[in-house]
Write a protein that holds these residues in place. Structure first.
Motif: not given
Length: 334
Positions: A213-220, A179-190, A298-302
């Protein structure tokens, strides 16, 4: 509109040094603070000639002291490199100094090569104990029991927000289960971005830290005043990825007008595949690309990132993205 945040690696550029990198990180963070970004995260990497944020908690303190509003945290601390109690004390100290502004993002990778990881960890089974260590760290932030023999001081009772970070499915499922927020490293591992987000949402169990859920994804992002200038800005990171892929990381090189003049077609294709999720160009191009990424995930944060050679250009990119964010918000409200 969803919040926009920033990830920085304190890039050390060719002709520069770590002091310059850390000074520029602070001015970069101050710009993010002024422009209304939600959080500013710094990443733990070791034995990297082009990255100055190895002592991540210290750099977080440097940035938090020089900013006013923005949340500052780790994206991430590589937990297997550290005892959970030490991390709790470090981030408990940061939270005590900067209340309500500190995040702990946790990763399970070493953030370096194998030889350096062994020098850091001493006992190399750390990654296998990651789920247990995450739970232990969270407990150090809870109020201490009356007869508890060991406490995090500062840290106990502060309940510093804990995020899990990942570039695979492992931490996505763990973040959901805890039950934790999650961030995905899509800026280098797509490759696994969409699958990881789906797994996180599917496995999410509400906790006393997070109800949904609170999901964040990274983008260059390499935003400039024209498409051509944005493309040129991105060539430093392409060169950096090409060098890293050969096992010879170095300082961040200056941009070039023609990437084919410095990289082979194979290197260019390899870098582009790693940087699949990128927004590169002028304001309108970047606006379209960011809107498409948000709709796709559909992320909750960018979280935006991007290693650029010139700090003024990095700040200009932040300004353009902030303007894009505001335009998207206006369009969404219409």
């Amino acid at each position: 509109m969803i919040p926009f945040s920033v990830l920085d690696l304190s890039p050390i550029v060719e002709g520069g040094d770590a002091r310059r990198a850390l000074d520029e990180t602070l001015s970069f963070a101050q710009a993010a603070d002024r422009l209304g970004y939600e959080r500013f995260w710094l990443a733990e990497h070791h034995n990297m000639p082009g990255i100055a944020s190895a002592a991540t908690s210290i750099v977080i303190g440097h940035v938090a002291a020089g900013t006013e509003r923005i949340r500052v945290g780790s994206g991430g601390v590589m937990l297997p490199n550290h005892a959970p109690l030490v991390v709790a004390e470090q981030f408990g100290t940061l939270e005590t100094l900067f209340p309500g502004r500190i995040d702990v993002g946790l990763g399970r990778a070493p953030g370096t090569d194998g030889a350096t990881a062994r020098a850091l960890r001493r006992y190399f089974e750390g990654a296998d104990q990651f789920p247990r260590d995450v739970v232990e760290l969270i407990q150090w932030f809870e109020p201490a029991a009356e007869h508890q023999q060991v406490r995090a001081v500062p840290g106990a009772g502060l309940r510093v927000p804990v995020w899990l970070l990942g570039s695979s499915l492992f931490s996505a499922q763990l973040a959901g289960q805890l039950g934790l927020p999650y961030a995905f490293a899509s800026h280098f591992a797509p490759e696994l971005l969409l699958e990881a987000l789906a797994l996180y949402r599917r496995s999410f169990t509400p906790s006393d830290r997070l109800a949904k859920p609170h999901a964040m994804a990274a983008i260059n992002v390499f935003a400039a005043d024209t498409d051509e200038a944005g493309v040129r800005l991105s060539t430093s990171m392409q060169q950096s990825f090409a060098r890293l892929s050969t096992g010879k990381p170095g300082k961040l090189p200056p941009p070039v007008d023609d990437i084919t003049s410095v990289l082979t077609p194979q290197q260019i294709e390899s870098a582009r595949s790693r940087l699949l999720y990128s927004a590169i160009g002028g304001p309108e191009t970047v606006k379209t690309q960011l809107a498409d990424f948000i709709a796709l995930t559909g992320v909750d944060e960018l979280m935006v990132t991007g290693m650029a050679f010139d700090n003024a250009a990095r700040i200009r990119s932040l300004e353009i993205v902030a303007d894009v964010r505001d335009q998207l918000e206006t369009a969404q409200a219409a």
